[in-house]
Design an enzyme around this catalytic site. Structure first.
Site, short mmCIF file in Angstrom:
data_model
loop_
_atom_site.label_atom_id
_atom_site.label_comp_id
_atom_site.label_asym_id
_atom_site.label_seq_id
_atom_site.Cartn_x
_atom_site.Cartn_y
_atom_site.Cartn_z
N SER A 153 0.84 -1.19 0.00
CA SER A 153 0.00 0.00 0.00
C SER A 153 0.88 1.25 0.00
CB SER A 153 -0.88 0.02 1.25
OG SER A 153 -1.53 1.26 1.41
N TYR A 165 0.01 0.16 10.61
CA TYR A 165 -0.37 -0.36 9.29
C TYR A 165 0.76 -0.09 8.30
CZ TYR A 165 -3.04 -0.99 4.95
OH TYR A 165 -3.47 -1.40 3.71
#
Length: 309
Positions: free
Chosen positions: A155, A181
């Site tokens: 990501s 994350y």
């Protein structure tokens, strides 16, 4: 830089039209929802035998039945896999039989409240990195049998945080769910850097990608207000448009099938092409720390020692 002729608007099915995966076997983690469904669909259309690896087997079976009807490919199956559970991951790998040509490490969790696994590991790192690390190493002999590609869905959030090796699990620093994350997504990229070095002679390659900004149940831990704020902030930095799940799965298909990636590892793709280095101030491109060979080597060492692999 690898450029493929595909781009932002490309869908996974458009990539599948020029791919021939007949006789190839694929596993897609998280293949029962979001871009995972569209990844399975496209791989099936290209002729692959696909296993949906999912926590919710019933949901996986519903997806498999639907895709068998939609694609005409009857070789879509489902197997239980909970990436947050090392026991589940090891069982999946132990039960796999025969060669594996494509491993799509697609599943993940995002921006969860601070949660620890029974081992005391922070959930996002435990699921997004440790889970896929154990799975990939557990399937090594099947991947090695005929050469294979491993695709890690990372990501642009990797730009929010490098891997903090002296406090991976937020035991001494204040928990930040986006930073957590981010470091798990950085780990997805670093995994491919070190795997490329270690496994080149085995014919196994591993690369990572950013699928795009897509509204899926990956955002289930966010309120609608938080989600809109993240989208607003990302748009302000990148002028980024939202993608459909069909468009989001396209870069996965490119990394899994393009002949331009033959023998290449440790790369990072976005919008179906190799990403440029991040220049700061924008949420696009790849961070230098995510492709740092020393960090990649350290991550592999920490992972194998922690997981006793």
């Amino acid at each position: 830089m690898i450029t493929t002729g595909f781009g932002f608007e490309t869908t996974a099915l458009e990539v599948a039209q020029v791919a021939d995966l007949a006789g190839r076997r694929a596993v897609v983690t998280g293949g029962a929802s979001g871009i995972g469904v569209e990844t399975v669909r496209a791989l099936a259309v290209a002729g692959a035998e696909v296993t949906i690896a999912a926590r919710d087997v019933d949901a996986g079976q519903r997806v498999a039945s639907s895709l068998i009807k939609a694609t005409g490919n009857k070789y879509i199956s489902v197997a239980k896999l909970d990436l947050s559970s090392q026991a589940s991951v090891k069982t999946f790998a132990r039960n796999w039989d025969g060669p594996l040509h494509l491993l799509i490490n697609n599943a993940g969790v995002m921006a969860t409240p601070l949660t620890r696994t029974p081992e005391g590991w922070e959930l996002q790192f435990a699921t997004n990195h440790f889970g896929h690390f154990t799975l990939t190493l557990g399937l090594f002999n099947s991947l090695r049998a005929e050469g294979a590609r491993v695709v890690n869905v990372s990501s642009s959030a990797h730009l929010m945080g490098e891997v903090v090796f002296d406090d991976l699990h937020y035991e001494r620093r204040e928990y930040d769910r986006w930073q957590a994350y981010g470091q798990s997504k950085t780990a997805n990229i670093l995994f491919g850097v070190e795997a490329g070095k270690r496994w080149a002679s085995e014919g196994i390659t591993m690369n990572a990608l950013m699928p795009g900004s897509i509204a899926t149940n990956l955002q289930r831990h966010l309120t609608q207000e938080e989600l809109q704020e993240r989208i607003r902030l990302s748009g302000a930095a990148t002028k980024r448009r939202m993608k459909t799940p069909e468009q989001g799965a396209a870069t996965t298909l490119v990394v899994a099938t393009s002949p331009l990636l033959q023998g290449r590892s440790g790369l990072y793709f976005e919008d179906c092409n190799e990403a440029h280095p991040n220049t700061g101030g924008v949420l696009s491109g790849v961070a230098p720390y995510a492709q740092d060979p020393e960090a990649a080597s350290q991550l592999w060492k920490v992972s194998t020692e922690t997981l006793s692999l």
